[in-house]
Design a protein around this motif. Structure first.
Motif, PDB file in Angstrom:
ATOM      1  N   ALA A 128       0.822  -1.209   0.000  1.00  0.00           N
ATOM      2  CA  ALA A 128       0.000   0.000   0.000  1.00  0.00           C
ATOM      3  C   ALA A 128       0.857   1.261   0.000  1.00  0.00           C
ATOM      4  CB  ALA A 128      -0.925   0.008   1.210  1.00  0.00           C
ATOM      5  N   ILE A 129       0.283   2.347  -0.524  1.00  0.00           N
ATOM      6  CA  ILE A 129       0.929   3.656  -0.438  1.00  0.00           C
ATOM      7  C   ILE A 129       0.219   4.562   0.554  1.00  0.00           C
ATOM      8  CG2 ILE A 129       1.801   3.515  -2.793  1.00  0.00           C
ATOM      9  CD1 ILE A 129      -0.438   5.466  -3.600  1.00  0.00           C
ATOM     10  N   GLY A 130      -0.977   4.172   0.964  1.00  0.00           N
ATOM     11  CA  GLY A 130      -1.746   4.921   1.952  1.00  0.00           C
ATOM     12  C   GLY A 130      -1.873   4.126   3.241  1.00  0.00           C
ATOM     13  N   PRO A 131      -2.587   4.644   4.221  1.00  0.00           N
ATOM     14  CA  PRO A 131      -2.715   3.971   5.517  1.00  0.00           C
ATOM     15  C   PRO A 131      -3.489   2.666   5.420  1.00  0.00           C
ATOM     16  CG  PRO A 131      -4.214   5.835   5.387  1.00  0.00           C
ATOM     17  CD  PRO A 131      -3.338   5.924   4.177  1.00  0.00           C
ATOM     18  N   ASP A 152      11.766   9.642  13.962  1.00  0.00           N
ATOM     19  CA  ASP A 152      12.028  10.893  13.244  1.00  0.00           C
ATOM     20  C   ASP A 152      12.107  10.671  11.740  1.00  0.00           C
ATOM     21  OD1 ASP A 152      14.359   9.453  13.443  1.00  0.00           O
ATOM     22  OD2 ASP A 152      15.659  11.191  13.673  1.00  0.00           O
ATOM     23  N   THR A 153      11.188   9.850  11.219  1.00  0.00           N
ATOM     24  CA  THR A 153      11.074   9.652   9.784  1.00  0.00           C
ATOM     25  C   THR A 153       9.795  10.308   9.290  1.00  0.00           C
ATOM     26  OG1 THR A 153       9.821   7.591   9.964  1.00  0.00           O
ATOM     27  CG2 THR A 153      12.237   7.420  10.006  1.00  0.00           C
ATOM     28  N   PRO A 154       9.670  10.534   7.976  1.00  0.00           N
ATOM     29  CA  PRO A 154       8.408  11.084   7.445  1.00  0.00           C
ATOM     30  C   PRO A 154       7.203  10.228   7.820  1.00  0.00           C
ATOM     31  CG  PRO A 154      10.137  11.245   5.788  1.00  0.00           C
ATOM     32  CD  PRO A 154      10.714  10.447   6.924  1.00  0.00           C
ATOM     33  N   ALA A 155       7.361   8.905   7.816  1.00  0.00           N
ATOM     34  CA  ALA A 155       6.261   8.038   8.228  1.00  0.00           C
ATOM     35  C   ALA A 155       5.935   8.241   9.704  1.00  0.00           C
ATOM     36  CB  ALA A 155       6.618   6.576   7.958  1.00  0.00           C
ATOM     37  N   GLY A 156       6.955   8.470  10.519  1.00  0.00           N
ATOM     38  CA  GLY A 156       6.730   8.722  11.938  1.00  0.00           C
ATOM     39  C   GLY A 156       5.952  10.001  12.179  1.00  0.00           C
ATOM     40  N   TYR A 157       6.278  11.065  11.445  1.00  0.00           N
ATOM     41  CA  TYR A 157       5.531  12.317  11.565  1.00  0.00           C
ATOM     42  C   TYR A 157       4.073  12.116  11.156  1.00  0.00           C
ATOM     43  CZ  TYR A 157      10.308  14.199  11.506  1.00  0.00           C
ATOM     44  OH  TYR A 157      11.631  14.445  11.760  1.00  0.00           O
ATOM     45  N   ALA A 158       3.866  11.380  10.047  1.00  0.00           N
ATOM     46  CA  ALA A 158       2.508  11.133   9.568  1.00  0.00           C
ATOM     47  C   ALA A 158       1.716  10.312  10.586  1.00  0.00           C
ATOM     48  CB  ALA A 158       2.551  10.425   8.220  1.00  0.00           C
ATOM     49  N   ALA A 159       2.384   9.370  11.258  1.00  0.00           N
ATOM     50  CA  ALA A 159       1.717   8.563  12.278  1.00  0.00           C
ATOM     51  C   ALA A 159       1.256   9.428  13.440  1.00  0.00           C
ATOM     52  CB  ALA A 159       2.654   7.460  12.772  1.00  0.00           C
ATOM     53  N   LEU A 241       1.491  -2.315  25.179  1.00  0.00           N
ATOM     54  CA  LEU A 241       0.674  -1.152  25.515  1.00  0.00           C
ATOM     55  C   LEU A 241      -0.621  -1.118  24.703  1.00  0.00           C
ATOM     56  CD1 LEU A 241       3.501   1.544  25.734  1.00  0.00           C
ATOM     57  CD2 LEU A 241       2.264   0.482  27.635  1.00  0.00           C
ATOM     58  N   GLY A 242      -0.549  -1.640  23.479  1.00  0.00           N
ATOM     59  CA  GLY A 242      -1.722  -1.635  22.624  1.00  0.00           C
ATOM     60  C   GLY A 242      -2.819  -2.567  23.077  1.00  0.00           C
ATOM     61  N   ARG A 243      -2.509  -3.517  23.941  1.00  0.00           N
ATOM     62  CA  ARG A 243      -3.515  -4.492  24.365  1.00  0.00           C
ATOM     63  C   ARG A 243      -4.694  -3.836  25.071  1.00  0.00           C
ATOM     64  NH1 ARG A 243      -0.776  -9.680  27.117  1.00  0.00           N
ATOM     65  NH2 ARG A 243      -2.833 -10.524  26.641  1.00  0.00           N
ATOM     66  N   SER A 244      -4.480  -2.704  25.713  1.00  0.00           N
ATOM     67  CA  SER A 244      -5.568  -2.014  26.402  1.00  0.00           C
ATOM     68  C   SER A 244      -6.017  -0.746  25.673  1.00  0.00           C
ATOM     69  CB  SER A 244      -5.137  -1.649  27.832  1.00  0.00           C
ATOM     70  OG  SER A 244      -3.996  -0.792  27.807  1.00  0.00           O
ATOM     71  N   ALA A 245      -5.425  -0.470  24.517  1.00  0.00           N
ATOM     72  CA  ALA A 245      -5.754   0.743  23.761  1.00  0.00           C
ATOM     73  C   ALA A 245      -6.772   0.434  22.675  1.00  0.00           C
ATOM     74  CB  ALA A 245      -4.495   1.338  23.140  1.00  0.00           C
ATOM     75  N   GLU A 246      -7.568   1.425  22.328  1.00  0.00           N
ATOM     76  CA  GLU A 246      -8.520   1.232  21.229  1.00  0.00           C
ATOM     77  C   GLU A 246      -7.850   1.336  19.875  1.00  0.00           C
ATOM     78  OE1 GLU A 246     -10.999   5.118  20.517  1.00  0.00           O
ATOM     79  OE2 GLU A 246     -10.735   4.861  22.683  1.00  0.00           O
ATOM     80  N   LEU A 247      -6.638   1.915  19.846  1.00  0.00           N
ATOM     81  CA  LEU A 247      -5.941   2.049  18.575  1.00  0.00           C
ATOM     82  C   LEU A 247      -4.447   2.197  18.806  1.00  0.00           C
ATOM     83  CD1 LEU A 247      -6.289   2.371  15.469  1.00  0.00           C
ATOM     84  CD2 LEU A 247      -6.357   4.844  15.855  1.00  0.00           C
ATOM     85  N   LEU A 248      -3.658   1.496  17.973  1.00  0.00           N
ATOM     86  CA  LEU A 248      -2.213   1.650  17.931  1.00  0.00           C
ATOM     87  C   LEU A 248      -1.848   2.177  16.551  1.00  0.00           C
ATOM     88  CD1 LEU A 248       0.735   1.158  18.898  1.00  0.00           C
ATOM     89  CD2 LEU A 248       0.484  -1.213  18.092  1.00  0.00           C
ATOM     90  N   VAL A 249      -1.006   3.211  16.492  1.00  0.00           N
ATOM     91  CA  VAL A 249      -0.606   3.811  15.223  1.00  0.00           C
ATOM     92  C   VAL A 249       0.914   3.748  15.112  1.00  0.00           C
ATOM     93  CG1 VAL A 249      -0.725   5.834  13.722  1.00  0.00           C
ATOM     94  CG2 VAL A 249      -2.564   5.393  15.368  1.00  0.00           C
ATOM     95  N   ILE A 250       1.401   3.250  13.977  1.00  0.00           N
ATOM     96  CA  ILE A 250       2.843   3.153  13.758  1.00  0.00           C
ATOM     97  C   ILE A 250       3.178   3.630  12.353  1.00  0.00           C
ATOM     98  CG2 ILE A 250       3.252   1.271  15.390  1.00  0.00           C
ATOM     99  CD1 ILE A 250       3.169  -0.673  13.015  1.00  0.00           C
ATOM    100  N   GLY A 251       4.382   4.162  12.190  1.00  0.00           N
ATOM    101  CA  GLY A 251       4.884   4.479  10.868  1.00  0.00           C
ATOM    102  C   GLY A 251       5.401   3.214  10.202  1.00  0.00           C
ATOM    103  N   VAL A 280      -1.136   1.242  10.119  1.00  0.00           N
ATOM    104  CA  VAL A 280       0.212   1.456   9.593  1.00  0.00           C
ATOM    105  C   VAL A 280       0.138   2.654   8.651  1.00  0.00           C
ATOM    106  CG1 VAL A 280       2.142   0.477   8.315  1.00  0.00           C
ATOM    107  CG2 VAL A 280       0.700  -0.997   9.741  1.00  0.00           C
ATOM    108  N   VAL A 281       0.929   3.677   8.957  1.00  0.00           N
ATOM    109  CA  VAL A 281       0.910   4.913   8.182  1.00  0.00           C
ATOM    110  C   VAL A 281       2.169   4.996   7.333  1.00  0.00           C
ATOM    111  CG1 VAL A 281       0.738   7.420   8.286  1.00  0.00           C
ATOM    112  CG2 VAL A 281      -0.380   6.026  10.037  1.00  0.00           C
ATOM    113  N   HIS A 282       1.988   5.249   6.051  1.00  0.00           N
ATOM    114  CA  HIS A 282       3.124   5.374   5.145  1.00  0.00           C
ATOM    115  C   HIS A 282       3.559   6.832   5.021  1.00  0.00           C
ATOM    116  CE1 HIS A 282       3.258   1.245   3.498  1.00  0.00           C
ATOM    117  NE2 HIS A 282       2.001   1.239   3.905  1.00  0.00           N
ATOM    118  N   ALA A 283       4.811   7.013   4.672  1.00  0.00           N
ATOM    119  CA  ALA A 283       5.340   8.360   4.482  1.00  0.00           C
ATOM    120  C   ALA A 283       4.699   9.003   3.248  1.00  0.00           C
ATOM    121  CB  ALA A 283       6.850   8.322   4.305  1.00  0.00           C
TER     122      ALA A 283
END
Length: 303
Positions: A128-131, A152-159, A241-251, A280-283
């Protein structure tokens, strides 16, 4: 979260229905449509022409069942459906756009470190090129908060942007996490040298978390943000940490520049050992690395 459309891969399975529920709810919140895609797997071209009609008929029936289920959720969402023939993850990836959220379900949950599992969600995230959102079939009503892995990557900022929007939309806390667990670049002769190296890594992690908190506050001023430096492998901690979260976001990658069709080690680890709904968020295409902001005065926990 501000996406223009939600694309859901469906096959009438339990994980697929979890993906439909998640996507329809988010599409309702964003006031956009959702499109359900059923891909009849042709086993890499092994389906003969005489069987294509039979395969298409079965696929269409399954799609109608999934559309009926989506409508039964009672959300005011424009729903469409489409049948395709081919490799499921390749066909779904063809719908990927920066403003479109691809959603698939998975039955793979829990911690399985040290075992090599294959996963179609990994393939989709790689193509994929999008989330891409990967939704486990386990119930998530008791989960609360959004967790984001910081780098500190573009994907990290987008995440960070996606995570801040999600925390604002659901009026919940955002937890930004950065690991300082990085092998030393050279052999250290004394314990005090190793300790000094770790402390410097902790300071660098705090600087990145300060950048993340500042970026998230500028984007969504009203959200509550906590940050945490960890000294353990990032993939394991994020899943924990994600086990109790409603959402986990990563680059998608820790590379210095945006590279399509690639997953970094952390994203790979997280997806193989999925414990929560994960995006999963892409740069952004053409994005380049930026130097992290160095800020002081933030409170961070180390665990």
């Amino acid at each position: 979260m501000g996406f223009q459309e939600y694309i859901v891969g469906v096959d009438s399975s339990v994980p697929s229905r979890a993906a439909v529920r998640w996507a329809v709810e988010r599409a309702h919140e964003d006031q956009v449509g959702a499109r359900l895609i059923h891909v009849a797997d042709d086993e890499w071209g092994a389906v003969g022409s005489r069987l294509i009609g039979e395969v298409d008929g079965d696929a269409q029936q399954r799609l109608e069942e999934d559309l009926t289920y989506a409508r039964s959720l009672g959300r005011d969402v424009e729903l469409r459906g489409e049948v395709r023939l081919g490799s499921p993850m390749v066909e779904l990836a063809a719908f990927s756009q920066p403003t479109t959220m691809l959603v698939v379900g998975t039955h793979k949950t829990g911690f399985h470190y040290g075992r090599a599992f294959g996963s179609r969600s990994l393939q989709l995230a790689n193509l994929a090129i999008g989330p891409v959102a990967i939704i486990p079939e386990v119930a998530s009503r008791m989960r609360r908060g959004v967790v984001v892995g910081v780098d500190d990557t573009p994907a990290g900022y987008a995440a960070i942007d996606v995570a801040a929007d999600a925390a604002c939309q659901h009026d919940c806390e955002l937890l930004a996490v950065r690991s300082s667990s990085v092998p030393e670049p050279f052999d250290l002769e004394h314990d005090d040298q190793a300790a000094d190296w770790q402390l410097r890594r902790d300071d660098q992690a705090r600087g990145l978390l300060a950048m993340a908190a500042n970026r998230a506050r500028l984007r969504q001023p009203g959200i509550v943000i906590r940050s945490r430096v960890v000294r353990r492998p990032p993939g394991a901690v994020l899943n924990e940490l994600g086990r109790s979260a409603e959402l986990l976001v990563i680059g998608d990658s820790r590379r210095a520049h945006a590279q399509l069709g690639s997953l970094g080690a952390v994203a790979y680890d997280v997806l193989l050992n999925l414990s929560s709904p994960t995006i999963v968020v892409h740069a952004p295409v053409g994005a380049a690395r930026r130097e992290p902001l160095q800020m002081k005065g933030e409170h961070h926990a180390i665990g």
